[in-house]
Scaffold this motif. Structure first.
Motif, PDB file in Angstrom:
ATOM      1  N   GLU A 329       0.853  -1.182   0.000  1.00  0.00           N
ATOM      2  CA  GLU A 329       0.000   0.000   0.000  1.00  0.00           C
ATOM      3  C   GLU A 329       0.898   1.244   0.000  1.00  0.00           C
ATOM      4  N   ARG A 331       1.493   5.579  -0.339  1.00  0.00           N
ATOM      5  CA  ARG A 331       0.887   6.876  -0.064  1.00  0.00           C
ATOM      6  C   ARG A 331       1.520   7.983  -0.918  1.00  0.00           C
ATOM      7  N   SER A 332       2.531   7.686  -1.628  1.00  0.00           N
ATOM      8  CA  SER A 332       3.228   8.720  -2.399  1.00  0.00           C
ATOM      9  C   SER A 332       2.650   8.837  -3.801  1.00  0.00           C
ATOM     10  N   SER A 336      -1.654   7.694  -8.917  1.00  0.00           N
ATOM     11  CA  SER A 336      -1.316   6.274  -8.824  1.00  0.00           C
ATOM     12  C   SER A 336      -1.827   5.469 -10.002  1.00  0.00           C
ATOM     13  N   THR A 357       3.785   1.672   2.879  1.00  0.00           N
ATOM     14  CA  THR A 357       3.175   1.632   4.196  1.00  0.00           C
ATOM     15  C   THR A 357       3.089   0.197   4.710  1.00  0.00           C
ATOM     16  N   SER A 396      -5.367   0.918   5.937  1.00  0.00           N
ATOM     17  CA  SER A 396      -6.006   2.187   5.590  1.00  0.00           C
ATOM     18  C   SER A 396      -6.646   2.076   4.222  1.00  0.00           C
ATOM     19  N   THR A 397      -7.510   3.068   3.904  1.00  0.00           N
ATOM     20  CA  THR A 397      -8.134   3.113   2.589  1.00  0.00           C
ATOM     21  C   THR A 397      -7.963   4.497   2.001  1.00  0.00           C
ATOM     22  N   THR A 399      -5.982   5.369  -0.270  1.00  0.00           N
ATOM     23  CA  THR A 399      -4.611   5.631  -0.715  1.00  0.00           C
ATOM     24  C   THR A 399      -4.373   4.901  -2.019  1.00  0.00           C
ATOM     25  N   TYR A 400      -3.131   4.577  -2.268  1.00  0.00           N
ATOM     26  CA  TYR A 400      -2.775   3.912  -3.515  1.00  0.00           C
ATOM     27  C   TYR A 400      -2.186   2.537  -3.203  1.00  0.00           C
ATOM     28  N   ASN A 471      -5.845   3.182  -7.190  1.00  0.00           N
ATOM     29  CA  ASN A 471      -6.248   3.767  -5.917  1.00  0.00           C
ATOM     30  C   ASN A 471      -7.052   2.721  -5.155  1.00  0.00           C
TER      31      ASN A 471
END
Length: 555
Positions: A329, A331-332, A336, A357, A396-397, A399-400, A471
């Protein structure tokens, strides 16, 4: 005489000369005296006073003390010491010889009972008494003679020709095929029933097996030449199939019962046994080769993407049929969905840049993955419901996400080297085989379906990699990697983008003729064994006992 004198001395005075009777001469008896009146003169009578005792008897010396004498007689009234009245001994030096002696040894040439005859006879002069042999008319027949094959009992053992020195060896013919068993013999002058002179049968329990047998394919040396199934009448012609296309090279034919090896077939119609893509009826590929063996190059050919040589030989039965998946997962990055960002995402999965992550390792038994929706992570099947895997859940959700699937496509000997491969999904996807990028999907609102004709040059293990990112919002589409043998019509250079709401893909409808790549078509390592999905860029990223293979997997 005294009496006469006495008479003369007594004179009768009355006697006169004139009495002439007195002077008559007395006639004297001159015969021998025999006082006992037995008729034997006293001079010869052993006792003239006893009429029962007569004259002297002849006596004979009995030197062997057997009661029988011999030699010159000696007369005496009584038996001298060592003498007997019998003179019939025929050998007075051996007590075994005398009248009445036992004479029951027919083999002894001696007259023991002194009757002038013996039981011994050796008419043929062979040194054996007639009673000791079985034919006293032939010196060749006696107990010491050698038995020979002549219909006679030469050695007088009661059998004819038994154990003859010139007997022949005969061999049992238990299966009555006219050939004997060298391990089952008898010695005899003539063949016993069930025996014969031949010893060349190699199986005397089977009448079909002999030097005259017909060799057939049955794992038996039917003709007893020491080789099983050679030159069998029902043998098959085999031809080498060096390129594993199931068609053989006519110049390599051998006739035998069993195949010489795994790469031999009964077909002899291959026009190029060095090219697994060329055989009668093969798909003509636009590679300047006569693939279908019809004598014409590239007629009705199809354009294709040709893969380079495989990494390794194919694996017969992988112990773990799976690719290796690493799912993370991110976040950058601002976008994406974009294919241009895939390299960055893969670097994050490898841990060589920031932004990762969480990641999860998986064995991808099938290259078919479902979507999820928001925090509930509700799985939604793809087109091939029986093989769909759910994505792992993350912390988490919104994100990418990114995933890498690596391993080998296992193309076995005899498999079709021409494939139609399809890649389906959303956002950013790409497929690379042996370093050649086959196809990619760049982000757009909708779902891509892409198909290409792919040609593998030979059986083997082909390194592949699927890269994916999207995503992690609701209704993320699954990705699927599918294939079919040969070139499926209409899918040679196929690209279709469908709106999510109207897509067959979204409603789980499988594409006819295609199958998810799975099972023994996937393997994590070149020896077919499973790994722990460790990703590597070089061997330095692996444990000391491992190396980093071309698929980026430590093994």
């Amino acid at each position: 005489m005294l009496l006469v004198i006495a008479l003369f001395g007594c004179r009768n005075k009355d006697w006169s000369i004139e009495d002439s009777s007195i002077f008559e001469p007395v006639v004297e008896d001159t015969g021998p005296f025999d006082l006992d009146g037995d008729g034997i003169p006293a001079s010869a009578d052993c006792d003239d006073d006893d009429a029962d005792i007569g004259e002297a008897t002849d006596w004979y010396q009995d030197a062997d003390e057997d009661g029988y004498g011999a030699g010159t007689a000696t007369s005496a009234c009584d038996s001298p010491d060592g003498y007997v009245a019998d003179s019939s001994d025929c050998d007075d030096l051996d007590a075994a010889y005398h009248p009445g002696a036992t004479e029951d040894d027919c083999a002894a040439p001696n007259d023991y009972n002194c009757d002038g005859s013996v039981g011994y006879a050796d008419e043929d002069g062979d040194g054996f008494a007639a009673c000791e042999e079985c034919d006293d008319t032939s010196a060749e027949v006696n107990p010491d003679a050698d038995e020979v094959c002549n219909g006679l009992d030469d050695d007088c053992d009661g059998t004819i020709d038994q154990g003859a020195s010139d007997a022949s060896t005969w061999y049992a013919d238990a299966d009555a095929d006219g050939y004997g068993d060298a391990s089952n013999t008898v010695e005899a002058c003539t063949a016993p029933s069930g025996y014969l002179a031949d010893d060349t049968d190699c199986d005397d329990t089977d009448a079909d097996v002999s030097p005259a047998g017909s060799e057939v394919c049955n794992d038996v040396d039917d003709d007893c030449n020491g080789t099983v199934d050679d030159n069998a009448s029902d043998a098959t012609w085999w031809y080498e199939d060096a390129d594993c296309d199931t068609y053989g090279d006519a110049s390599t034919g051998v006739e035998q019962c069993d195949t010489p090896g795994d790469d031999w077939v009964e077909d002899d119609t291959d026009c190029d046994d060095a090219d697994g893509l060329s055989y009668p009826g093969a798909q003509e590929v636009c590679l300047s080769v006569d693939n279908d063996c019809d004598g014409t190059v590239d007629n009705d050919c199809e354009d294709t993407t040709e893969i380079t040589s495989p990494t390794d030989d194919p694996v017969d039965s992988p112990s773990m049929g799976a690719a290796c998946a690493l799912i993370g997962e991110m976040r950058s990055a601002s976008n994406s969905h974009d294919y241009d960002n895939l390299a960055d995402y893969m670097a994050q999965l490898d841990g060589t840049s920031s932004g990762l992550t969480e990641s999860t390792e998986d064995d991808a038994v099938e290259l078919d993955w479902s979507n999820r929706c928001g925090t509930s992570y509700t799985a939604s099947d793809g087109n091939y419901t029986s093989t769909t895997n759910s994505w792992p859940t993350f912390s988490s959700t919104g994100t990418y996400g990114g995933a890498r699937f690596r391993g080998y496509l296992n193309i076995g000997c005899g498999d079709d080297l021409n494939k139609t491969i399809g890649l389906m999904g959303n956002d950013a996807l790409s497929l690379t085989i042996e370093g050649t990028e086959i196809m990619k999907v760049n982000w757009n609102d909708g779902q891509w379906k892409k198909f290409r004709y792919i040609t593998f040059p030979e059986p083997g293990l082909y390194a592949f990699e699927v890269q994916w990112s999207t995503n992690l919002n609701c209704a993320i589409d699954p990705f699927e990697l599918v294939w079919a043998d040969g070139f499926v019509s209409g899918y040679g250079d196929y690209d279709e983008m469908c709106d999510y709401s109207s897509s067959d893909y979204a409603t789980g409808t499988a594409i006819p003729g295609f199958a998810i790549i799975e099972g023994d078509a996937l393997t994590q390592s070149t020896d077919g064994s499973a790994t722990d999905c460790a990703q590597c860029a070089s061997t330095s990223d692996c444990a000391t006992h491992e190396t980093c293979n071309t698929a980026g997997i430590c093994e």
